[in-house]
Scaffold this motif. Structure first.
Motif, PDB file in Angstrom:
ATOM      1  N   LYS A 187       0.988  -1.028  -0.126  1.00  0.00           N
ATOM      2  CA  LYS A 187      -0.041  -0.088  -0.102  1.00  0.00           C
ATOM      3  C   LYS A 187       0.561   1.265   0.081  1.00  0.00           C
ATOM      4  CE  LYS A 187      -3.707  -2.321   2.566  1.00  0.00           C
ATOM      5  NZ  LYS A 187      -4.526  -2.077   3.946  1.00  0.00           N
ATOM      6  N   HIS A 188       2.148   1.085   0.149  1.00  0.00           N
ATOM      7  CA  HIS A 188       2.924   2.204   0.140  1.00  0.00           C
ATOM      8  C   HIS A 188       3.662   2.425  -0.953  1.00  0.00           C
ATOM      9  CE1 HIS A 188       3.339   3.057   4.709  1.00  0.00           C
ATOM     10  NE2 HIS A 188       2.705   1.826   4.595  1.00  0.00           N
ATOM     11  N   ASN A 189       4.302   4.008  -1.177  1.00  0.00           N
ATOM     12  CA  ASN A 189       4.943   4.545  -2.102  1.00  0.00           C
ATOM     13  C   ASN A 189       6.327   3.692  -2.216  1.00  0.00           C
ATOM     14  OD1 ASN A 189       4.926   5.988  -4.612  1.00  0.00           O
ATOM     15  ND2 ASN A 189       6.429   7.242  -3.561  1.00  0.00           N
ATOM     16  N   CYS A 190       6.684   2.920  -3.085  1.00  0.00           N
ATOM     17  CA  CYS A 190       7.925   2.006  -3.383  1.00  0.00           C
ATOM     18  C   CYS A 190       8.639   2.696  -4.181  1.00  0.00           C
ATOM     19  CB  CYS A 190       7.667   0.636  -3.372  1.00  0.00           C
ATOM     20  SG  CYS A 190       6.661   0.071  -1.895  1.00  0.00           S
ATOM     21  N   LEU A 191      10.085   2.966  -3.979  1.00  0.00           N
ATOM     22  CA  LEU A 191      10.813   3.577  -4.758  1.00  0.00           C
ATOM     23  C   LEU A 191      11.734   2.328  -5.584  1.00  0.00           C
ATOM     24  CD1 LEU A 191      12.261   6.235  -2.090  1.00  0.00           C
ATOM     25  CD2 LEU A 191      10.510   6.416  -3.926  1.00  0.00           C
ATOM     26  N   CYS A 192      11.669   2.521  -6.837  1.00  0.00           N
ATOM     27  CA  CYS A 192      12.107   1.281  -7.454  1.00  0.00           C
ATOM     28  C   CYS A 192      13.206   1.724  -8.524  1.00  0.00           C
ATOM     29  CB  CYS A 192      11.012   0.720  -8.486  1.00  0.00           C
ATOM     30  SG  CYS A 192       9.711  -0.186  -7.664  1.00  0.00           S
ATOM     31  N   PHE A 193      14.099   0.631  -8.752  1.00  0.00           N
ATOM     32  CA  PHE A 193      15.176   0.655  -9.562  1.00  0.00           C
ATOM     33  C   PHE A 193      15.139   0.190 -10.936  1.00  0.00           C
ATOM     34  CE2 PHE A 193      19.268  -1.530 -10.873  1.00  0.00           C
ATOM     35  CZ  PHE A 193      20.208  -0.266 -11.243  1.00  0.00           C
TER      36      PHE A 193
END
Length: 301
Positions: A187-193
């Protein structure tokens, strides 16, 4: 030197927690590796490993001995290389590729220290999160997370026990809450590579040995690991980063580790090259130097 080789086998076995894996990495038979360890234990007069059918771990004496061995082998390798080259110190060029985040914030400083010890060496650095082509690009060795997918490459461990961790800034967690389960994490804002056209939004975890993949979402992704870390520091979301990359941030409280009740993905750091012939005394000494630095760095967390 048989004694020096026995020490190298001991170090490799301790790092990999496996006699057979150490033997494969050193291109020798398990029987030869076992004989070397028995020779060493007889000479030291102490049991160095506790063995079972599935596990192998250092004894207390073995852990103490390992610290001295790593220093001794590094010095001996450097000395033998200098003598065989007919010179008092290392010379030449090392062309090295490394990840952007760990490279800029950690490895570059250590390499400066290494060059201070060997002022006649030249080092040419390529900072990129892309996978360097060891056969076509002007790179001797690369520092990379994870074993290479190309089985023909040689991968020597620098930080075999490194892992990824979930982390976010205190401000982000204060505003959006602390996820303590996989269900809450998505549900969270996930910072992706991202690497090329591939977006790494399938985060791997383990629950009692069983792999679990979470498909995460977020409004930011980058092909640069340092950009992901900076977003996390700025409170923009949750990152899944190598412990080596964020260890100082955790220690200073700039980031907080998040536990969702799952084991995180291993992220061993390797020194990778196209052939063992590339591993000259200078590169071997650099590998030992960096491995020692990593060990001290993570032990202070």
């Amino acid at each position: 030197m048989k004694a020096l080789n026995d020490l190298k086998i001991f170090i490799e076995t301790a790092r990999r927690h496996s006699l057979s894996a150490a033997a494969r990495n050193m291109d020798i038979t398990p029987a030869a590796a076992s004989a070397a360890l028995k020779r060493l234990e007889n000479e030291v007069g102490a049991l160095l490993f506790i063995r079972s059918t599935r596990n192998l771990r250092l004894t207390q004496q073995g852990e103490q001995f390992l610290n001295y061995c790593e220093q001794a082998v590094g010095l001996m390798t450097e000395a033998c290389g200098a003598i065989s080259e007919g010179q008092a110190e290392f010379q030449g060029v090392i062309k090295l590729s490394m990840p952007s985040d760990c490279g800029r914030n950690l490895l570059l400083g250590w390499i400066d220290e290494f060059m201070d010890l060997h002022p006649k060496l030249d080092v040419r650095i390529q900072l990129t999160d892309g996978l360097a082509d060891m056969y076509t690009q002007p790179v001797d060795v690369a520092l990379r997370y994870g074993e290479p997918s190309d089985s023909s490459l040689v991968a020597l461990p620098i930080a075999g026990g490194n892992k990824r961790i979930l982390c976010a800034s205190p401000d982000y967690l204060s505003e959006y809450g602390y996820p303590d389960s996989p269900h809450e994490l998505v549900k969270h804002n996930c910072l992706c590579f991202a690497l090329g056209e591939s977006l790494y939004n399938r985060w791997r975890f383990f629950n009692q040995g069983q792999e679990q993949i979470l498909v995460v979402k977020g409004n930011r992704y980058a092909n640069d690991g340092e950009a992901v870390r900076r977003w996390a520091l700025a409170g923009k979301g949750i990152a899944y980063k190598s412990l080596l990359d964020v260890k100082d941030d955790l220690q200073q409280g700039r980031l907080l580790e998040i536990d969702i009740g799952r084991e995180t993905e291993p992220a061993p750091l390797y020194l990778v090259c196209a052939s063992r012939r590339v591993i000259n005394p200078q590169i071997q000494a650099l590998r030992e130097f960096l491995a020692g630095k990593v060990k001290k760095h993570v032990s202070s967390l």
